[in-house]
Scaffold this motif. Structure first.
Motif, short mmCIF file in Angstrom:
data_model
loop_
_atom_site.label_atom_id
_atom_site.label_comp_id
_atom_site.label_asym_id
_atom_site.label_seq_id
_atom_site.Cartn_x
_atom_site.Cartn_y
_atom_site.Cartn_z
N UNK A 195 0.47 -1.32 0.03
CA UNK A 195 0.09 -0.30 0.20
C UNK A 195 0.74 1.03 -0.10
N UNK A 196 2.19 1.05 0.63
CA UNK A 196 2.78 2.05 0.92
C UNK A 196 3.66 2.41 -0.14
N UNK A 197 4.46 1.27 -0.70
CA UNK A 197 3.95 2.10 -2.23
C UNK A 197 3.92 2.83 -2.94
N UNK A 198 2.57 2.25 -3.50
CA UNK A 198 1.30 3.61 -3.67
C UNK A 198 1.52 4.91 -4.44
N UNK A 199 2.29 5.34 -2.86
CA UNK A 199 2.49 5.93 -1.86
C UNK A 199 3.69 7.16 -3.27
N UNK A 238 3.53 23.68 1.89
CA UNK A 238 4.95 22.59 2.30
C UNK A 238 3.82 21.85 3.08
N UNK A 239 3.68 20.62 1.60
CA UNK A 239 3.31 18.84 1.99
C UNK A 239 4.92 18.46 2.14
N UNK A 240 3.90 17.18 2.63
CA UNK A 240 5.22 16.04 3.23
C UNK A 240 6.05 16.13 1.80
N UNK A 241 5.59 15.42 1.17
CA UNK A 241 5.88 14.74 -0.76
C UNK A 241 6.15 16.19 -0.95
N UNK A 242 7.27 17.14 -0.62
CA UNK A 242 7.49 18.05 -1.27
C UNK A 242 9.08 18.40 -0.53
N UNK A 243 9.19 18.86 0.28
CA UNK A 243 10.69 19.37 1.01
C UNK A 243 11.08 18.07 2.01
N UNK A 244 10.16 17.80 2.25
CA UNK A 244 10.46 16.05 3.47
C UNK A 244 11.47 15.46 2.54
N UNK A 245 10.10 15.13 1.71
CA UNK A 245 10.07 13.83 0.33
C UNK A 245 11.79 13.74 -0.38
N UNK A 300 3.21 11.34 -2.48
CA UNK A 300 5.09 10.60 -1.73
C UNK A 300 5.91 10.90 -3.40
N UNK A 301 5.56 10.64 -4.64
CA UNK A 301 6.25 10.63 -5.84
C UNK A 301 7.73 11.26 -5.63
N UNK A 302 7.95 12.33 -4.83
CA UNK A 302 9.31 13.55 -4.64
C UNK A 302 10.23 12.09 -4.07
#
Length: 798
Positions: A583-587, A653-660, A593-595
């Protein structure tokens, strides 16, 4: 024949009166050399003593008095010696030594904590160092009884004349004074006598090697360094086994005046000149004793030293690493005071290169994004096979900020908590294929919840609601599986039970309303990466004493050499872990979270953005490592969190941006040169839950083409009539017959309600209409309707 006068026996003759042998004669009674009266006569003839001579006693009397005095003193010394044993108690400081903390290789030093002393056996101290110290302090050490008679005589003379009683002390005397309790540092005759007696006993009862070993490990060298090992590190930044004769001579020279001598700076400095003179004295002594050759002496040069004490390079992260170790030792029952004195040898789990890179990565990212000092990052990398923290960013510099952002920075993880809810469901036999209502806005337990975007609206299975981070579906899932079970799962996976917000009464718990550090969240995800086995996050790999033996804690209980080696718990089975990973692979492949993608290398993880955008996360893993990256903003004093909206030019700022992005940087470094390892395949265990929501069936398009009907065609009779006499019908459809409305019924609202509503009719609610128009842009009702911006913040998590 009768003797006449003057003849033999006569008067004046031999034997006669006055003659030789006769009365009054030589040898006779009353004569010289004769009997008693003759001896008395000689004494009367001896001249009487006059002047000062009459006060000088007879030499026999003097001899007798001196003899009695010596015997008396010897008796007193004997009694004193018999009543002055070697003290049993040592001074408190002589056994104190620093604890050494190293990286995971056990060699690279992070820090030394406590008294700067490292005790070594004599065999590990090079002979050149031993000889240098002997040349400086006691050249006849191996030939004397623990004291130097000439030195003692000089000291006693100086004491008697009011001078300094110190000086000329042997190494044994120095050790007695500085090693045992009961000998003060006062400069008195009584202290000196006691020191002498104890030194004599030590010379008789202790081996020379024992005395020298204790001395070399306790003597003070300046720079807060006690013992030759600490001194070598203090002056030359290397262990004592690696120094040469010139360097050994400098250390030996420092013993005389450790707080005065200066080893660096201009040669014209009187303090350095004094040290150079003492160094020459030591080197010359080594030549005289045959410990170095004249040729070696000719080549010897005064060595260069470092100005600062430590041989440890401060990276700015050292203080954070040290504090983490001391804190963890506290959980094992070993106090900081004990760490400072016990000489422990602590090997950590930290990888030096990756640890250093965490600071480099954060600094680079902040510079590129234009982030100021109010932006903080928690960043932790954990080995899922052990639970060991192999790297964790502490902050910009320990000197500037002692607060540890990775171990102490607690912020809301947002949706990165959702996988805990997912694991709870899977562990309770809920299949990934189970579907839930994930419409944009839902009322659950009397509270309204929304998704991040209005486009997130519909029914989703567990895989898709994880990939797209559907809030409403996850809140519902928490209710379905039971939040008490979610709390229990969270605790098993490493979230402390006293965590703020970890409460089964909070309907919003699945949205990550708890507070957590990056090391805590990395520990949670470690459970997924390890196939359902949780291993507590830790920083201590092993702990021993200076000789490699196990240690006792402050309560006297043994501490295992590898305290965390066998501490693990099977939280859920490998199938659950594999399905959660799927399931988390899909993120990462197509979700939020493609970043964080690492290309061909598989990554699983979850983004998180907290309410009001006060924190953003990406927590993810590969089969090799788990990394948690958190970002937040605070006031300058660090006491209050502020929203991330607008920082670095980001509207949000989303988790998929700077944190990723930070996750990707660190994982790329950590996995450099490693082969790609696949995740275990999913098992799709469990069953579709009975409360699963049915997915809506596809509906017809609102604009359908009419189906042509078979109508009689007109013949070629030219009359415009059918053969049956009826008027001919055109074979082309009439545009006016094309439906322009979807039909009849009641339009649906934004939640596809009420039951039986027609989704092809435009809703009357403006918000629902905007959403509907995204799917029906050509409808008359949508001509004046602008679509909404799904990127605008709405207080939800993703």
């Amino acid at each position: 024949m009768r003797s006449g006068p003057g003849g033999p026996g006569g008067p004046g003759g031999p034997g006669g009166p006055g003659g030789p042998g006769g009365p009054g004669g030589p040898g006779g009674f009353g004569g010289g050399g004769g009997g008693r009266s003759g001896r008395r006569g000689r004494r009367r003839d001896k001249p009487e003593k006059t002047g000062w001579r009459k006060y000088v006693p007879n030499w026999k009397i003097v001899t007798a008095i001196v003899t009695v005095g010596i015997l008396g003193i010897a008796a007193l010394v004997g009694v004193a010696y018999a009543n002055t044993p070697i003290p049993k108690a040592k001074q408190a400081d002589v056994t104190k030594q620093a604890s050494v903390i190293t990286y995971d290789d056990g060699k690279s030093t992070i820090a030394r904590v406590g008294m700067n002393r490292e005790i070594l056996p004599l065999k590990d101290i090079p002979e050149v160092v031993q000889h240098a110290v002997l040349a400086a302090e006691d050249r006849e050490f191996y030939n004397e009884p623990g004291i130097s008679p000439s030195g003692i005589a000089g000291a006693l003379y100086r004491a008697a004349t009011g001078g300094d009683v110190n000086g000329a002390s042997t190494i044994t005397q120095q050790l007695a004074r500085n090693y045992y309790q009961g000998l003060s540092q006062k400069r008195t005759v009584s202290r000196k006598l006691k020191e002498i007696l104890i030194s004599v006993r030590m010379g008789n009862e202790k081996s020379k090697n024992w005395v020298l070993e204790q001395y070399l490990n306790t003597v003070f060298f300046g720079r807060d360094a006690y013992g030759v090992q600490a001194a070598s590190r203090a002056y030359f930044h290397k262990p004592v086994k690696d120094i040469n004769a010139s360097q050994a001579a400098l250390l030996a020279a420092m013993i005389q005046r450790p707080t005065y001598f200066k080893s660096f700076g201009s040669d014209s400095d009187p303090q350095k000149q004094a040290l150079i003179a003492r160094w020459n004295y030591v080197v010359e002594g080594m030549v005289k004793k045959g410990w170095i050759t004249p040729e070696e002496r000719a080549k010897a040069k005064f060595p260069q030293t470092y100005e600062k004490w430590s041989d440890i390079k401060d990276t700015g992260q050292t203080g954070y690493l040290t504090d983490r170790v001391i804190s963890e030792l506290g959980t094992l029952g070993i106090s900081k005071q004990r760490v400072q004195t016990a000489g422990l040898r602590i090997t950590t789990t930290f990888d030096r290169d990756l640890q250093n890179y965490t600071a480099t990565a954060v600094k680079q990212l902040k510079r590129e994004k234009g982030f100021n000092s109010t932006i903080h990052f928690g960043l932790t990398v954990v080995d899922p096979k052990t639970g060991g923290v192999i790297a964790a960013y502490g902050g910009p510099s320990y000197a500037k900020q002692q607060f540890d952002d990775s171990f102490q920075g607690k912020v809301q993880p947002g949706s990165s908590f959702k996988p805990v809810v997912l694991a709870t469901a899977l562990d309770n036999d809920v299949s990934l294929k189970t579907t839930l209502d994930g419409h944009y806005r839902r009322i659950i337990n009397g509270t309204a919840f929304t998704n991040d975007s209005r486009s997130e609206n519909g029914v989703f299975d567990l895989k898709e609601m994880t990939a797209k981070s559907i809030n409403t579906a996850y809140v519902d899932l928490g209710q379905k599986v039971g939040l008490d079970k979610v709390v229990d799962m969270a605790e098993k996976m490493g979230i402390p039970s006293n965590t703020e917000g970890l409460n089964a009464n909070y309907t919003s718990l699945p949205l990550g309303v708890i507070t957590a550090t990056s090391v805590t969240m990395a520990s949670v995800y470690q459970t997924f990466a390890a196939g359902g086995v949780h291993r507590p996050a830790h920083v201590i790999k092993s702990i021993t004493d200076a000789n490699g033996n196990p240690v006792l804690n402050d309560a006297g209980k043994p501490v295992k050499k590898e305290p965390w080696a066998k501490k693990s718990t099977q939280v859920f089975d490998q199938g659950v872990a594999a399905d959660a990973t799927e399931a988390m692979r899909g993120v990462v492949t197509h979700g939020t979270g493609t970043g964080a993608s690492l290309g061909a290398r598989p990554v699983a993880g979850k983004t998180g953005t907290s309410s009001q955008n006060k924190s953003a996360w990406f927590v993810g893993y590969t089969p090799e490592y788990v990394t948690a990256a958190a970002m937040w903003r605070s006031t300058k004093d660090g006491k209050t969190q502020k929203s991330l909206v607008g920082v670095g030019g980001y509207s949000q700022v989303y988790g998929g941006t700077v944190p990723a992005e930070l996750f990707k940087m660190v994982m790329t470094k950590a996995l450099e040169g490693k082969e790609i390892t696949p995740f275990p395949p999913p098992v799709y265990g469990g069953t579709v839950a009975p409360w699963a929501v049915a997915k809506p069936q596809p509906t017809t398009s609102p604009t359908t083409s009419p189906t042509p009907t078979k109508t009689p065609t007109c013949g070629n009779n030219g009359q415009g009539q059918q053969q049956n006499g009826q008027p001919c019908r055109s074979t082309s459809p009439n545009p006016s017959n094309t439906p322009t409305t979807p039909g009849t019924g009641q339009p649906c609202n934004g939640f596809n309600m009420p039951p039986g509503c027609n989704p092809n009719l435009p809703p009357t609610d403006p918000a629902a209409l905007r959403q509907w128009c995204k799917l029906h842009p050509n409808n008359q009702a949508c001509r004046n309707e602008e679509p909404g911006d799904p990127t605008q913040p709405n207080g939800t998590t993703n």
